[in-house]
Motif scaffolding. Sequence first.
Motif, PDB file in Angstrom:
ATOM      1  N   PRO A 160      56.844  -9.313  19.890  1.00  0.00           N
ATOM      2  CA  PRO A 160      56.410 -10.482  20.674  1.00  0.00           C
ATOM      3  C   PRO A 160      54.918 -10.437  20.981  1.00  0.00           C
ATOM      4  CG  PRO A 160      58.392  -9.517  21.622  1.00  0.00           C
ATOM      5  CD  PRO A 160      57.914  -8.574  20.573  1.00  0.00           C
ATOM      6  N   ALA A 161      54.411  -9.232  21.262  1.00  0.00           N
ATOM      7  CA  ALA A 161      52.981  -9.104  21.565  1.00  0.00           C
ATOM      8  C   ALA A 161      52.155  -9.557  20.368  1.00  0.00           C
ATOM      9  CB  ALA A 161      52.656  -7.651  21.916  1.00  0.00           C
ATOM     10  N   LEU A 162      52.602  -9.124  19.187  1.00  0.00           N
ATOM     11  CA  LEU A 162      51.920  -9.503  17.956  1.00  0.00           C
ATOM     12  C   LEU A 162      51.955 -11.024  17.784  1.00  0.00           C
ATOM     13  CD1 LEU A 162      50.535  -7.832  15.821  1.00  0.00           C
ATOM     14  CD2 LEU A 162      52.675  -7.721  14.553  1.00  0.00           C
ATOM     15  N   ALA A 163      53.132 -11.611  18.032  1.00  0.00           N
ATOM     16  CA  ALA A 163      53.297 -13.053  17.867  1.00  0.00           C
ATOM     17  C   ALA A 163      52.368 -13.814  18.809  1.00  0.00           C
ATOM     18  CB  ALA A 163      54.753 -13.437  18.116  1.00  0.00           C
ATOM     19  N   LEU A 164      52.320 -13.358  20.058  1.00  0.00           N
ATOM     20  CA  LEU A 164      51.489 -14.054  21.038  1.00  0.00           C
ATOM     21  C   LEU A 164      50.009 -13.876  20.713  1.00  0.00           C
ATOM     22  CD1 LEU A 164      53.452 -13.238  24.310  1.00  0.00           C
ATOM     23  CD2 LEU A 164      53.340 -15.410  23.081  1.00  0.00           C
ATOM     24  N   ALA A 165      49.646 -12.649  20.315  1.00  0.00           N
ATOM     25  CA  ALA A 165      48.252 -12.366  20.003  1.00  0.00           C
ATOM     26  C   ALA A 165      47.764 -13.250  18.853  1.00  0.00           C
ATOM     27  CB  ALA A 165      48.083 -10.895  19.629  1.00  0.00           C
ATOM     28  N   LEU A 166      48.669 -13.608  17.978  1.00  0.00           N
ATOM     29  CA  LEU A 166      48.275 -14.420  16.830  1.00  0.00           C
ATOM     30  C   LEU A 166      48.364 -15.911  17.137  1.00  0.00           C
ATOM     31  CD1 LEU A 166      50.128 -12.305  14.174  1.00  0.00           C
ATOM     32  CD2 LEU A 166      47.668 -12.492  14.439  1.00  0.00           C
ATOM     33  N   GLY A 167      48.685 -16.238  18.384  1.00  0.00           N
ATOM     34  CA  GLY A 167      48.780 -17.642  18.749  1.00  0.00           C
ATOM     35  C   GLY A 167      49.989 -18.331  18.164  1.00  0.00           C
TER      36      GLY A 167
END
Lengths: 492, 234
Positions: free
Chosen positions: A290-297
């Motif tokens: 999820p962190a990766l997903a959010l970081a990538l917008g």
Amino acid sequence: MYAASTFPPYPALMRHGALSGLRHRSPVHGLDRRHLGPPEVLAQSVSSAAPAAAMAAAPAIAATTAGSGTIWSFVIATVVSLLIGSCIGRFTRRMAVAGSLYSLTAKGLGPAAAFTSGMALLVGYGVLVMGALVGSATYVDALLGRLGVEASGTVLVAAAIVLGALVTGGVLARVRLSARVVLAAEAVSIMLMIVVFVVLLGVTPQVPAAVTGGSGVGGIAAGVLPALSAFIGFEAATALGVEARRPFRTIPRVVQWTAGVAGVLYLFATFTQMTGFARTGLATVDEPVPALALALGQPWLALLLDLGIALSFAACALATLNALVRVVFSMARDGIAPAALGATHPRRQIPHVAIAVVVPVVVVVPVALLASGLPAAQVLADLLTLATVGYLVAYLLVCLAAPFFLRRIGELTPVPVVVTAVLVPVLLVVLVAFVVSAWGGVVPLAIGALIVVGLAWLLWLRRRRSAQLAAIGVYDETVTADVLGGHEGSPL
Amino acid sequence: MRSALAVLEEVVAAGPGVTAKEISAALKLPQATTYRLLNLLVGEEYLVRLPDLRGFALGRRAARLALPVVPTPPAAARAVVEHLRGQVRWGVHLASFRTGQVTLVDPDPDHPPSDDVVLARHPHASALGMLLLADQPDWRALARDLRPLTEHTVTDPGELDARLEVVSAQRVARQCGQVRADRGCIAVPVHDPATGALVAGLALCGPAARVAEPNTELVALLHEHADRLVPLLA
């Protein structure tokens, strides 16, 4: 349809009285014998291993010790799983069981070891069902949270109750229907995870993972522990031996394929996450995907992810429950559990009494744990650890049993001996390391309590049911109708 | 491939209960190869393992490898069929279903029936064949190719399904001109009373137009003779 007299009787028909010992019906009669196709059996194993749920979580846990060597931890865990699968295959190519590894171990190591395996499977399967319900409820809760529903303990408990009811409905259906539901849920969840990971890989700068510091051989070895726990459940198809259409062909293949497919998915997931966190290191993040997903917008990816994991855990609960009730059923047919638990429903051909006894336990415990206000993440972690210990004990015993079984039936060759000689020490180390790593928490206490209960049960059986205990290991024997020439003759 | 057939042959030669080691020794095959072939043949159900898990025997599927031999029915059964022939002017045939096919075991010498091979291969067209299909849990496994033999042959699976329902319900199968345009047959089943298995069928064959009539007395006569065959054939 084929009668003995339609063919010239073949010579030495009464050799050793070979056919006189055949029963007219299988000792595990009452189940929906020889009806499930390969996809339905495959779904059972894949769902029980729940690769979609493990893809998101396992790489980060392994990375805390293995660092950039996490990939190697998963490669080793895949090889170990394939070897365990080969040991199970030595049995499942030769006999069809409903009692999973418990019934197999009985044919190689005898009653005490088989009883230990049965106990370990009851714990492994039972606690994994509870853990999967908690996991699914947690991710449904997170999903609702992202959609704007205010997070509260009530939502979580309500989700667990609804999921428990759904899983109960699933296990009460005919096994074909139940297997198809599991197949659909697992296919959707794996598809969702692949979409999420492909998108993440596509938008992430491609930095080779090896640029971050490694943690050496010791770290990689320690990383095998969480990596291997991502595979548990891949043997679950073994419990459908009686119900599979071509069990001797399908079951061994399905178990190996599940280990292989799960391995590929984990390596893919590990690669994606390590690429995404190449600069900081995967282990430093709490919820990496999820962190990766959010970081990538891409916040919608987090939604898909939650949905995929919730579905995967739900399918895992149903598939593992199917295996659990068949172990209980087999123990009852063996005479070491109350005989009533070995009853089957005449129309649905499922062990309905075993279901009625088992389901309340595995549904009420997780609901009660969540309702008591304990942190859900901790409950989930403890349940999964306890379940893994049960599985590891059962794997260890079945791998040890394989060469003894082959020697007993006079079919021993060198390869199975070598495989067992390699696997048993590895699994012993993993098991000890697993218990030690959980030291100080509730898990060792629970293990201690379960060992006491198991010993008391075994002692009681030794005194009161020694004959039944000595004869355990019920399986789907060849019956007269399966043998050419097994029928009584008739004039036409 | 050759070794697999040799293993199969050795199980037949040695008889049920032969062990893997014995087969390996008899064929001079390496043990690992023998075990792999045995597991393959067990997986495909040509062989079965006996309950001690050591010994092997032929599985039911091996029956498909042999040409089924159907012995002639006992004299008492043929006498019943002969008695019926004396009462009607049509051809009377007795067929066995023991091999999973229609096999004529007492065809009427005065009214030669259709060719054996046609009856065995196209059960969807003949009255005896429909008795066999109606007895199956899934008739599609036995009748894969619904080929038209005449313009009257039922080739639509839905229609055949409906007809087979009627056959099961009324315990009589009927076809008019489906095998040969000018002939028709009425057939009734003979069941084993102990197991309920379909063992034989008794058929009356005559001109297609006559078969299409209700023929209530003829059907009753057929059933009466079929009942007399039960203790002789089952």
